[in-house]
Motif scaffolding. Structure first.
Motif, PDB file in Angstrom:
ATOM      1  N   SER A  84       3.883  -4.845  60.818  1.00 53.90           N
ATOM      2  CA  SER A  84       2.856  -3.840  61.140  1.00 53.90           C
ATOM      3  C   SER A  84       1.497  -4.473  61.417  1.00 53.90           C
ATOM      4  O   SER A  84       0.597  -3.815  61.949  1.00 53.90           O
ATOM      5  N   THR A  85       1.327  -5.734  61.083  1.00 56.49           N
ATOM      6  CA  THR A  85       0.067  -6.431  61.329  1.00 56.49           C
ATOM      7  C   THR A  85       0.114  -7.050  62.721  1.00 56.49           C
ATOM      8  O   THR A  85       0.892  -7.966  62.965  1.00 56.49           O
ATOM      9  N   THR A  86      -0.702  -6.533  63.628  1.00 56.85           N
ATOM     10  CA  THR A  86      -0.695  -7.032  65.004  1.00 56.85           C
ATOM     11  C   THR A  86      -2.087  -7.509  65.408  1.00 56.85           C
ATOM     12  O   THR A  86      -3.080  -7.163  64.778  1.00 56.85           O
ATOM     13  N   MET A  97      -6.758 -13.103  62.799  1.00 60.23           N
ATOM     14  CA  MET A  97      -5.834 -14.214  62.566  1.00 60.23           C
ATOM     15  C   MET A  97      -5.570 -14.379  61.074  1.00 60.23           C
ATOM     16  O   MET A  97      -4.433 -14.594  60.655  1.00 60.23           O
ATOM     17  N   ALA A  98      -6.612 -14.275  60.261  1.00 57.01           N
ATOM     18  CA  ALA A  98      -6.446 -14.413  58.804  1.00 57.01           C
ATOM     19  C   ALA A  98      -5.557 -13.305  58.256  1.00 57.01           C
ATOM     20  O   ALA A  98      -4.678 -13.559  57.417  1.00 57.01           O
ATOM     21  N   GLN A  99      -5.765 -12.077  58.734  1.00 56.51           N
ATOM     22  CA  GLN A  99      -4.947 -10.948  58.280  1.00 56.51           C
ATOM     23  C   GLN A  99      -3.488 -11.143  58.704  1.00 56.51           C
ATOM     24  O   GLN A  99      -2.569 -10.909  57.917  1.00 56.51           O
ATOM     25  N   PHE A 100      -3.278 -11.591  59.928  1.00 58.41           N
ATOM     26  CA  PHE A 100      -1.929 -11.832  60.429  1.00 58.41           C
ATOM     27  C   PHE A 100      -1.244 -12.931  59.617  1.00 58.41           C
ATOM     28  O   PHE A 100      -0.097 -12.797  59.191  1.00 58.41           O
ATOM     29  N   GLN A 101      -1.968 -14.028  59.380  1.00 57.30           N
ATOM     30  CA  GLN A 101      -1.403 -15.141  58.624  1.00 57.30           C
ATOM     31  C   GLN A 101      -1.091 -14.731  57.189  1.00 57.30           C
ATOM     32  O   GLN A 101      -0.095 -15.164  56.617  1.00 57.30           O
ATOM     33  N   GLU A 102      -1.934 -13.906  56.597  1.00 50.97           N
ATOM     34  CA  GLU A 102      -1.702 -13.454  55.228  1.00 50.97           C
ATOM     35  C   GLU A 102      -0.413 -12.633  55.143  1.00 50.97           C
ATOM     36  O   GLU A 102       0.393 -12.810  54.226  1.00 50.97           O
ATOM     37  N   ALA A 103      -0.205 -11.748  56.112  1.00 48.24           N
ATOM     38  CA  ALA A 103       1.008 -10.926  56.126  1.00 48.24           C
ATOM     39  C   ALA A 103       2.248 -11.798  56.332  1.00 48.24           C
ATOM     40  O   ALA A 103       3.272 -11.612  55.663  1.00 48.24           O
ATOM     41  N   ASN A 175     -18.339 -13.518  79.547  1.00 45.66           N
ATOM     42  CA  ASN A 175     -17.897 -13.062  78.217  1.00 45.66           C
ATOM     43  C   ASN A 175     -16.581 -13.711  77.774  1.00 45.66           C
ATOM     44  O   ASN A 175     -15.683 -13.037  77.282  1.00 45.66           O
ATOM     45  N   PHE A 176     -16.477 -15.000  77.965  1.00 47.00           N
ATOM     46  CA  PHE A 176     -15.322 -15.752  77.480  1.00 47.00           C
ATOM     47  C   PHE A 176     -15.619 -16.193  76.046  1.00 47.00           C
ATOM     48  O   PHE A 176     -16.370 -17.130  75.819  1.00 47.00           O
ATOM     49  N   ASP A 177     -15.025 -15.480  75.097  1.00 46.89           N
ATOM     50  CA  ASP A 177     -15.253 -15.773  73.684  1.00 46.89           C
ATOM     51  C   ASP A 177     -14.211 -16.755  73.170  1.00 46.89           C
ATOM     52  O   ASP A 177     -13.083 -16.805  73.672  1.00 46.89           O
ATOM     53  N   PRO A 178     -14.546 -17.517  72.119  1.00 47.27           N
ATOM     54  CA  PRO A 178     -13.570 -18.445  71.540  1.00 47.27           C
ATOM     55  C   PRO A 178     -12.379 -17.694  70.960  1.00 47.27           C
ATOM     56  O   PRO A 178     -12.494 -16.538  70.554  1.00 47.27           O
ATOM     57  N   MET A 179     -11.237 -18.349  70.942  1.00 46.12           N
ATOM     58  CA  MET A 179     -10.030 -17.777  70.358  1.00 46.12           C
ATOM     59  C   MET A 179      -9.827 -18.388  68.974  1.00 46.12           C
ATOM     60  O   MET A 179     -10.041 -19.585  68.786  1.00 46.12           O
ATOM     61  N   ALA A 180      -9.411 -17.554  68.022  1.00 46.50           N
ATOM     62  CA  ALA A 180      -9.136 -18.050  66.675  1.00 46.50           C
ATOM     63  C   ALA A 180      -7.858 -18.879  66.691  1.00 46.50           C
ATOM     64  O   ALA A 180      -6.937 -18.614  67.467  1.00 46.50           O
ATOM     65  N   LEU A 181      -7.806 -19.885  65.840  1.00 46.93           N
ATOM     66  CA  LEU A 181      -6.643 -20.769  65.749  1.00 46.93           C
ATOM     67  C   LEU A 181      -5.901 -20.521  64.441  1.00 46.93           C
ATOM     68  O   LEU A 181      -6.462 -20.006  63.482  1.00 46.93           O
ATOM     69  N   THR A 183      -4.598 -21.708  61.006  1.00 40.52           N
ATOM     70  CA  THR A 183      -4.989 -22.717  60.020  1.00 40.52           C
ATOM     71  C   THR A 183      -4.025 -22.626  58.852  1.00 40.52           C
ATOM     72  O   THR A 183      -3.356 -21.599  58.664  1.00 40.52           O
ATOM     73  N   SER A 184      -3.944 -23.667  58.074  1.00 42.55           N
ATOM     74  CA  SER A 184      -3.037 -23.651  56.930  1.00 42.55           C
ATOM     75  C   SER A 184      -3.619 -22.790  55.820  1.00 42.55           C
ATOM     76  O   SER A 184      -4.826 -22.563  55.742  1.00 42.55           O
ATOM     77  N   LYS A 185      -2.715 -22.296  54.981  1.00 37.29           N
ATOM     78  CA  LYS A 185      -3.156 -21.515  53.829  1.00 37.29           C
ATOM     79  C   LYS A 185      -3.890 -22.442  52.871  1.00 37.29           C
ATOM     80  O   LYS A 185      -3.578 -23.631  52.789  1.00 37.29           O
ATOM     81  N   PRO A 186      -4.858 -21.927  52.104  1.00 38.00           N
ATOM     82  CA  PRO A 186      -5.501 -22.759  51.086  1.00 38.00           C
ATOM     83  C   PRO A 186      -4.455 -23.283  50.107  1.00 38.00           C
ATOM     84  O   PRO A 186      -3.595 -22.538  49.643  1.00 38.00           O
ATOM     85  N   GLY A 187      -4.507 -24.569  49.832  1.00 36.88           N
ATOM     86  CA  GLY A 187      -3.551 -25.187  48.919  1.00 36.88           C
ATOM     87  C   GLY A 187      -2.304 -25.702  49.606  1.00 36.88           C
ATOM     88  O   GLY A 187      -1.434 -26.294  48.966  1.00 36.88           O
ATOM     89  N   ALA A 188      -2.182 -25.490  50.938  1.00 39.09           N
ATOM     90  CA  ALA A 188      -0.985 -25.923  51.659  1.00 39.09           C
ATOM     91  C   ALA A 188      -0.857 -27.442  51.696  1.00 39.09           C
ATOM     92  O   ALA A 188       0.213 -27.977  51.951  1.00 39.09           O
ATOM     93  N   GLU A 189      -1.973 -28.133  51.424  1.00 40.01           N
ATOM     94  CA  GLU A 189      -1.918 -29.598  51.440  1.00 40.01           C
ATOM     95  C   GLU A 189      -1.197 -30.147  50.214  1.00 40.01           C
ATOM     96  O   GLU A 189      -0.813 -31.316  50.171  1.00 40.01           O
ATOM     97  N   ASN A 190      -0.998 -29.302  49.195  1.00 37.27           N
ATOM     98  CA  ASN A 190      -0.301 -29.729  47.978  1.00 37.27           C
ATOM     99  C   ASN A 190       1.187 -29.469  48.105  1.00 37.27           C
ATOM    100  O   ASN A 190       1.600 -28.469  48.681  1.00 37.27           O
TER     101      ASN A 190
END
Length: 199
Positions: A84-86, A97-103, A175-181, A183-190
């Motif tokens: 449901s997160t689009t 992007m953060a909301q999508f990645q969290e879901a 009006n060319f705005d940057p696109m979000a990329l 990123t790894s979740k916090p703590g993903a480096e562990n």
């Protein structure tokens, strides 16, 4: 009189060159953004494939084991939230992007708990349907990672291009705005803490 005509011709030539450069640069930015947007569709397609496979996996698990209802419910709920997160592919913001990645992370977490819990059911682990679904899910996870990396490559190139001089002038006018990329979740480096204790 001749100097006036030469000045007008020079101005026309400069205007044509600047106009040509502007159109060319604008078209390049449109193409770069379009490629990144198309790649985003590939990312979503890979996530959709995972969602479809999870439905089949849950049915197989339900049919083959007296399984913990809470684990299956968590997977089903996480799947519903993830689908449901689009994101509007033409306007990918860091917040979206953060909301999508969290879901998606919630679904990955619930799915990994499901697969770990399956270890308690030897009959299920030997079930051919389950093994095929598990293998397809692993392949899909790899595909998702590849598609995300491709998206980051294309969106990253686009983001760099719209900030470069003199392209940034065209980008601001168009009006060319940057696109979000991604990123790894916090703590993903562990390294994850894997615990197979079921007591």
């Amino acid at each position: 009189m001749k100097k006036g005509i030469i000045a007008i011709i020079v101005l026309i030539v400069i205007a044509v060159l600047i106009g040509g450069w502007y159109v060319s640069t604008n078209n390049k930015l449109v193409d770069m953004k379009g490629q990144a947007t198309k790649q985003w569709a590939n990312v979503e397609s890979s996530y959709q494939r995972r969602s479809d496979l999870i439905g089949n996996l849950v049915k197989t698990v339900q049919g083959a084991a007296d399984f913990e209802r809470t684990t299956l419910s968590e997977v089903i709920e996480a799947r519903a939230k993830a689908t449901s997160t689009t994101i509007d592919a033409n306007n990918i913001t860091p917040e979206q992007m953060a909301q999508f990645q969290e879901a998606q992370a919630g679904l990955s977490s619930a799915l990994s708990r499901l697969l770990v819990t399956v270890e308690r059911y030897p009959d299920l682990k030997a079930n051919q349907n389950f093994l095929e679904l598990q293998s397809q899910l692993e392949g899909t996870e790899n595909r998702i990672n590849v598609e995300r990396n491709r998206f980051n490559d294309l969106a990253g190139e686009y983001n760099i291009k719209i900030q470069q001089i003199p392209t940034n002038f065209v980008a601001s006018l168009g009006n060319f705005d940057p696109m979000a990329l991604f990123t790894s979740k916090p703590g993903a480096e562990n390294a994850p803490d894997v615990n197979f204790e079921f007591n």
